[in-house]
Design an enzyme around this catalytic site. Structure first.
Site, short mmCIF file in Angstrom:
data_model
loop_
_atom_site.label_atom_id
_atom_site.label_comp_id
_atom_site.label_asym_id
_atom_site.label_seq_id
_atom_site.Cartn_x
_atom_site.Cartn_y
_atom_site.Cartn_z
CB THR A 1 -4.05 0.39 -3.77
OG1 THR A 1 -5.06 1.35 -4.13
CG2 THR A 1 -3.88 0.43 -2.26
CB ILE B 1 -0.93 -0.02 1.23
CG1 ILE B 1 -1.88 -1.23 1.17
CG2 ILE B 1 -1.73 1.27 1.36
CD1 ILE B 1 -2.63 -1.49 2.48
CB CYS B 2 0.98 4.15 0.74
SG CYS B 2 1.44 5.89 0.93
CB ILE B 3 5.73 4.87 -0.03
CG1 ILE B 3 7.11 5.12 -0.67
CG2 ILE B 3 5.87 4.44 1.44
CD1 ILE B 3 7.09 5.63 -2.07
#
Length: 217
Positions: free
Chosen positions: A190, A135-137
């Site tokens: 994502t 998720i994210c980074i």
């Protein structure tokens, strides 16, 4: 039969640990879907401690596992205890802790290395063809885990995407409410707060990621 999911946290707080909204959204969705969850974190010192009110670095040290226990309500284990055979899937929320404590992408970019215990665990999931959600980074670690050609997303930030490309990833631009799946490797990613302007926006993609990871498990 309930799916068993390992969730790896990187501290507590967006600027030096796990992004709390992303972590809680993921844990909530896993609970809603009936998954059995065990949180883990590396028993190491944080890279540094950030005052989340001022954004300034603080002259103290904190432990990643101890801080992550705040999010997990104490129900967390040392990452070294995690074994791939005990779980059906792996999920790693973002926050700067993913890029500072779980790897050093925040400082070394495309020359980054992943924390050894996490790298070994994630590569074991990959070898076992068990699904992983980043998720994210956190997808910045994907090329180190899966090698050349892995498909993933951090949204649409050009500089970060370019660093992933240099590491050997195939970066796919993605909107906040969507996911990118590398079907061959069972990796789902994502953007979350790489793009999200609200907790609801972050949840839209994270919920979809959790759902897909559980479907693949």
């Amino acid at each position: 039969m309930h799916k068993k999911v390992a969730v790896i946290l990187s501290g507590s707080g967006v600027f030096d640990g796990a992004e709390i909204h992303e972590s809680v959204i993921a844990l909530l969705r896993l609970s809603q879907r009936g998954a059995d969850v065990q949180c883990f974190a590396p028993n190491i010192a944080q890279h540094h401690v950030i005052n989340h009110l001022t954004g300034e670095e603080m002259p103290e040290t904190r432990n990643v596992l101890v801080e992550a226990a705040r999010i997990a309500r104490g129900a967390i284990k040392d990452l070294r205890e995690a074994k791939v055979e005990d779980f059906d899937a792996l999920i790693v929320p973002g926050g700067f802790g993913a890029a500072k404590n779980l790897c050093d992408f925040a400082f070394n970019g495309d020359q980054c290395a992943v924390q050894p215990d996490l790298l070994a665990l994630a590569q074991a999931f990959a070898a076992a063809h068990k699904p992983v959600g980043l998720i994210c980074i956190a997808p910045a670690m994907a090329p180190r885990i899966y090698g050349q050609g892995i498909e993933c997303t951090i949204g649409n930030d050009a500089d970060t995407a370019a660093a992933l490309t240099r590491m050997g990833a195939k970066h796919v631009e993605c909107t906040v409410e969507d996911i990118v799946e590398d079907a061959h490797h069972k990796l789902v990613t994502t953007p979350a707060y790489m793009l999200a302007q609200s907790i609801a926006e972050a949840a839209s993609g994270i919920n979809k990621l959790v759902d897909r990871v559980l479907e693949l498990a």
